[in-house]
Design an enzyme around this catalytic site. Structure first.
Site, short mmCIF file in Angstrom:
data_model
loop_
_atom_site.label_atom_id
_atom_site.label_comp_id
_atom_site.label_asym_id
_atom_site.label_seq_id
_atom_site.Cartn_x
_atom_site.Cartn_y
_atom_site.Cartn_z
N HIS A 1 0.84 -1.20 0.00
CA HIS A 1 0.00 0.00 0.00
C HIS A 1 0.87 1.25 0.00
O HIS A 1 1.71 1.44 0.87
CB HIS A 1 -0.90 0.01 1.24
N TYR B 1 -9.50 4.76 7.41
CA TYR B 1 -9.74 5.07 8.82
C TYR B 1 -10.82 6.14 8.84
O TYR B 1 -10.71 7.13 8.10
CB TYR B 1 -8.48 5.63 9.47
N PRO C 1 -4.61 -0.42 18.83
CA PRO C 1 -4.31 -0.88 17.47
C PRO C 1 -4.42 0.20 16.39
O PRO C 1 -4.12 -0.08 15.22
CB PRO C 1 -5.35 -1.98 17.23
N LYS D 1 0.75 -0.74 15.26
CA LYS D 1 2.16 -0.82 15.68
C LYS D 1 2.52 -2.06 16.50
O LYS D 1 3.70 -2.35 16.71
CB LYS D 1 2.54 0.42 16.50
N TYR E 1 3.68 6.19 10.53
CA TYR E 1 2.87 5.05 10.12
C TYR E 1 3.71 3.99 9.40
O TYR E 1 3.56 2.80 9.66
CB TYR E 1 1.71 5.52 9.23
C1 PHB Z 1 -6.04 -4.91 10.51
O1 PHB Z 1 -6.01 -5.11 9.29
O2 PHB Z 1 -6.44 -5.80 11.29
C2 PHB Z 1 -5.63 -3.60 11.05
C3 PHB Z 1 -5.10 -2.65 10.18
C4 PHB Z 1 -4.71 -1.42 10.65
C5 PHB Z 1 -4.87 -1.14 11.99
C6 PHB Z 1 -5.37 -2.09 12.87
C7 PHB Z 1 -5.76 -3.31 12.39
O3 PHB Z 1 -4.51 0.08 12.45
#
Ligand code: PHB
Ligand code: APR
Length: 389
Positions: free
Chosen positions: A72, A200, A292, A296, A384
């Site tokens: 990505h 997000y 989460p 990280k 990130y």
């Molecule tokens: C996930 O794909 O489970 C995932 C991705 C990004 C995050 C948290 C979980 O910040």
């Protein structure tokens, strides 16, 4: 029985440490409380930093990862009815990899089995002894029989609820914690992801995240109450709530289907200092937890393990304590930066009812600034994709 390093826990931290030490000719035994199937049944996050991918590849477990991963270039953030894009590649010339942590664990388990490195699964009542002396040992019970393993060092890779951190005397450890007033409800479903990248979303109804595990498997999360139970969230209720937290034309793109996994997890920030006591070293979730939101958790664990493996290899190859003496301070510098970023992403994107209207205005200002300022976007991108080692 004797070995050089006893590792407690066969999650990603313990398995990667075992792999790195094994390749350097150091004999390490892993003790794990659960079965391999249980360990592989846990669904975890799925975003790997470039440094994590490089570390896994250098440890000889990158083959399937390189073949199956999704790269990505950026991510999307939805708020106030619009979807903004943060282009990591354009801003800082780096990308992230989407590959399930469960798959990382599976690859590490397979490599360990192929190399014939010893692992004891279903080890009950693991006990750590003599960690402040020169001759530590570990005990456990399996099928009613007591076992003892003498070693030079112990690596506590047994997660947040493990025995390793608890074996350190209270006076020798300090902990720092923030518990958030909400949880994440996660759903896995065999439906096409909403987009090629992660989305997000910040909305007045709370946070939502659209992630994926492959071109036909999606992983979604929504902020929910800590007291909620999975049973209260039928699939229909979940899909409705997810769509209500996304801008309209994005909500229309959500493909729905039966969930194949559904779980609620609380959000917490936690750090234990130092990450060493005598001959015991802590790594991964045993030493720290991040919410989460910044993805990280595994990346931080890989950072710890990289530093710890380097230190132990130096100890045996050069008979020098410099690496192991510096391990905790070196790891914690990296840990706190990821703690800060994960806390910030969480604070930016969730609804905090007790923060009141002042808190909401500050959040809006923070988000407005993020998309108006290349410097702010670059700061997000830099953290990130992972700070340099
Ligand atoms: C996930 O794909 O489970 C995932 C991705 C990004 C995050 C948290 C979980 O910040
Ligand atoms: N004895 C032996 N093993 C134990 C004990 C114990 N007393 N307590 C816990 N364990 C095992 C758990 O069963 C688990 O398999 O230790 C392992 C710890 O694994 P994780 O919780 O996955 O922690 P870690 O390996 O540090 O993972 C770091 O990867 O999976 C993600 O969410 C995790 O992001 C985090 C990162």
């Amino acid at each position: 029985m004797r070995c050089q390093v006893a590792i407690v826990g066969a999650g990603p931290s313990g398995l990667l440490l075992g792999q790195m030490l094994g390749r350097a000719g150091i004999d390490a035994v892993i003790l794990e409380r659960k079965t391999p199937d249980y360990v592989l049944g846990r669904v975890r996050a799925g975003v790997l930093e470039q440094g994590t991918v490089e570390t896994l590849a250098a440890a000889g477990v990158g083959e399937r990862l390189m073949r199956e991963r999704l790269i990505h270039d950026g991510t999307r953030i939805a708020f106030a009815g619009r979807v903004h894009r943060i282009d990591f590649n354009e801003l800082i010339g780096k990308t992230v990899t989407v590959y399930g942590q469960t798959e990382v664990t599976r690859d590490l388990m397979a490599a360990r089995a192929a190399a014939g490195y010893p692992t004891v699964y279903e080890a009950e009542d693991v006990g750590l002894h003599g960690i402040d002396g020169a001759k530590p040992h570990v005990t456990w019970r399996k099928e009613g029989i007591e076992h003892r393993l003498d070693c030079d060092y112990i690596a506590g890779c047994d997660g947040f609820h493990g025995v390793a951190r608890a074996a350190i005397p209270a006076a020798a450890i300090r902990t720092f914690e923030r518990v958030y007033p909400f949880a994440w409800l996660g759903v896995l479903a065999d439906v096409k992801p909403i987009d090629e990248e992660l989305v997000y979303a910040h909305s007045p109804r709370g946070f939502a995240l659209c992630s994926m595990r492959g071109p036909a498997r999606s992983r979604y999360y929504i902020q929910c109450a800590t007291a909620d139970l999975e049973a209260q969230w039928t699939d229909d209720r979940f899909w409705d709530e997810l769509r209500r937290r996304l801008p309209e034309e994005w909500a229309a793109k959500v493909a729905t289907g039966p969930s194949i996994e559904k779980s609620i997890a609380p959000l917490r920030s936690f750090v234990a200092e130092p990450m060493r006591f005598g001959r015991l070293f802590l790594a991964g979730d045993a030493a720290h937890i991040v919410p989460p939101t910044g993805a990280k958790g595994l990346n931080l664990a890989v950072g710890d393990v990289r530093y710890l493996a380097e230190a132990l290899i130096e100890r045996y190859a050069e008979n020098s304590d410099a690496g192991i003496d510096g391990y905790s301070a070196r790891a914690l510098r990296r840990v706190w930066k990821a703690e800060r970023f994960s806390w910030w992403m969480t604070t930016l994107l969730h609804d905090f009812p007790e923060g009141g209207e002042f808190g909401r205005r500050i959040q809006t200002a923070d988000l407005d600034y993020l998309f108006e300022s290349r410097a702010a976007m670059t700061a997000l991108a830099e953290n990130y994709v992972g700070l340099p080692y």
